[in-house]
Scaffold this active site. Structure first.
Site, short mmCIF file in Angstrom:
data_model
loop_
_atom_site.label_atom_id
_atom_site.label_comp_id
_atom_site.label_asym_id
_atom_site.label_seq_id
_atom_site.Cartn_x
_atom_site.Cartn_y
_atom_site.Cartn_z
CB THR A 1 -0.94 -0.06 1.17
OG1 THR A 1 -1.78 -1.05 1.30
CG2 THR A 1 -1.83 1.33 1.19
CD GLN B 1 -2.35 -10.68 -4.70
OE1 GLN B 1 -1.92 -11.77 -4.67
NE2 GLN B 1 -2.74 -9.95 -3.48
CB CYS C 1 -7.98 -4.81 1.59
SG CYS C 1 -6.35 -5.47 1.20
N1 PLP Z 1 -1.79 -4.33 -4.32
C1 PLP Z 1 -2.54 -5.56 -4.57
C2 PLP Z 1 -2.80 -5.80 -5.87
C3 PLP Z 1 -2.79 -6.15 -3.49
O1 PLP Z 1 -3.64 -7.45 -3.86
C4 PLP Z 1 -2.58 -5.61 -2.05
C5 PLP Z 1 -2.89 -6.47 -1.07
O2 PLP Z 1 -3.84 -7.06 -0.82
C6 PLP Z 1 -1.97 -4.53 -2.02
C7 PLP Z 1 -1.42 -3.74 -3.24
C8 PLP Z 1 -1.52 -3.85 -0.87
O3 PLP Z 1 -0.33 -4.59 -0.18
P1 PLP Z 1 -0.16 -4.69 1.42
O4 PLP Z 1 -1.06 -5.47 2.05
O5 PLP Z 1 1.38 -5.05 1.43
O6 PLP Z 1 -0.17 -3.33 1.77
#
Ligand code: PLP
Length: 365
Positions: free
Chosen positions: A69, A165, A305
């Site tokens: 994120t 991913q 999320c």
């Molecule tokens: N981008 C994608 C495609 C994701 O699937 C996710 C989490 O599910 C994120 C970003 C965010 O990653 P993080 O959980 O490390 O903040």
């Protein structure tokens, strides 16, 4: 429990655990000049070099962050300033929430972005940042990132790729993709949560920080780096060897669900080998997730999320799937899945489909 929610978080690789335990005993702060600080710095820079080599960037152009994120937010903050920001319609909320007024790039029924539309937008000459993910978290759909990179370079646009991913599951190299930045995340490739990285192409490497702090990461991300998490991240990335082994198991799970009435969302596209998105017409996704959970199977509805919300998936809605957007679950096999997990899923899916359809059937008077 059979854990089939790897796209939410992968199980920790034993190599990552061992490396983290060793790093917990490294006392120094990598910014300190004394011997203890230098020892910590060696761990940090070793991890940086390993990750940069693995993902096709120069070590000095890899910025550690707290996760995917933050890496997405940093890229958009730094590369999107003063530009039109074009965002794939199926991007993760980590990207969508970081762009106040995005131009949403449409996708087809399999979730593949429309590069003709992108070309027409870029041809207007307005300076742009394009955000296109490599693989979708809900469907596994792989985007034509190399084609988008060509267009961006032709029209002088920046390209940021969310490879969260894809990393560890397919070959991901910033240099080969032709992107200006890619975001990756430790816990999505079998490392611990709490670490991620933004990898920058040389021409995009001088960026303004989102968090200024003490000037760490060459002034691009302030804050003392979490050494154990970063060491575990690099260790996991060195053993994550692609999801190809999982493809036959994913296909078997999918085939079993289809027999029970499932529709595969994004099934016509090239996809991540560990992921399938299965809609059961007429049955709410949250009811499916709960029934499977009670039967010992962990899957998710839409993105993890957004769990807790029972809204339809924006990804499936953008694919034009209508009501199915609220009726699909995501099955994502972890790196250590085996055939018994798939057999357990297939049996539980049948029980779930029978039970929930039975609950819907009109009762005899
Ligand atoms: N981008 C994608 C495609 C994701 O699937 C996710 C989490 O599910 C994120 C970003 C965010 O990653 P993080 O959980 O490390 O903040």
């Amino acid at each position: 429990m059979v854990y089939l929610d790897a796209n939410a978080t992968e199980p920790l690789h034993p190599e990552a655990r061992a490396t983290m335990l060793a790093a917990l005993d490294v006392t120094g702060n990598p910014s300190s000049v004394h011997a203890a600080g230098r020892a910590a710095r060696r761990v940090l820079e070793g991890a940086r070099e390993a990750l940069a080599a693995r993902f096709g960037a120069l070590a000095q152009n890899l910025v550690f962050t707290s996760g995917g994120t933050e890496a997405d937010a940093l890229a958009i903050h730094a590369l999107g300033a003063g530009r039109r920001v074009i965002v794939g319609a199926t991007e993760h909320d980590a990207v969508r929430a970081a762009v106040p007024a995005p131009s949403l790039l449409p996708v087809d029924r399999d979730g593949v972005a429309d590069l003709d539309v992108l070309a027409s937008w870029l041809a207007t000459g307005t300076p742009a940042l394009v955000c296109l993910m490599l693989a979708n978290n809900e469907t596994g759909t792989i985007q034509p990132v190399a084609g988008a990179a060509q267009l961006c370079r032709r029209y002088g646009a920046w390209l940021h790729v969310d490879a969260v991913q894809a990393a560890g599951r397919m070959d991901v190299r910033l240099s080969a993709l032709g992107a200006h930045s890619i975001a990756i995340s430790s816990h999505k490739l079998g490392g611990p949560p709490g670490a991620g990285a933004l990898l920058l192409a040389p021409e995009a490497a001088s960026i303004a920080p989102l968090i200024a702090g003490g000037g760490q990461e060459r002034g691009r991300r302030g804050g003392t780096p979490p050494l154990p998490a970063i060491a575990g991240f690099a260790a996991a990335a060195s053993v994550a060897d692609g999801a190809g082994r999982l493809a036959p198991m994913r296909d078997a799970a999918e085939a079993a669900a289809i027999v029970d009435g499932a529709v595969v969302c994004g099934g016509g596209a090239e996809r991540l080998a560990n992921t399938t998105c299965l809609a059961l017409p007429g049955i709410r996704a949250d009811a499916q997730v709960i029934a499977l959970d009670l039967d010992g199977i962990a899957v998710s509805a839409g993105a993890a999320c957004s769990s807790g919300k029972v809204t339809a998936s924006h990804v499936l809605a953008a694919m034009g799937l209508g009501a199915l957007a609220g009726q699909a679950i995501r099955v994502s096999l972890p790196w250590n899945a085996d055939a018994t997990d798939v057999a357990a899923f297939a049996a539980a899916y049948r029980r779930m489909a029978d039970q929930l359809r039975g609950a819907l059937a009109p009762r005899a008077a």
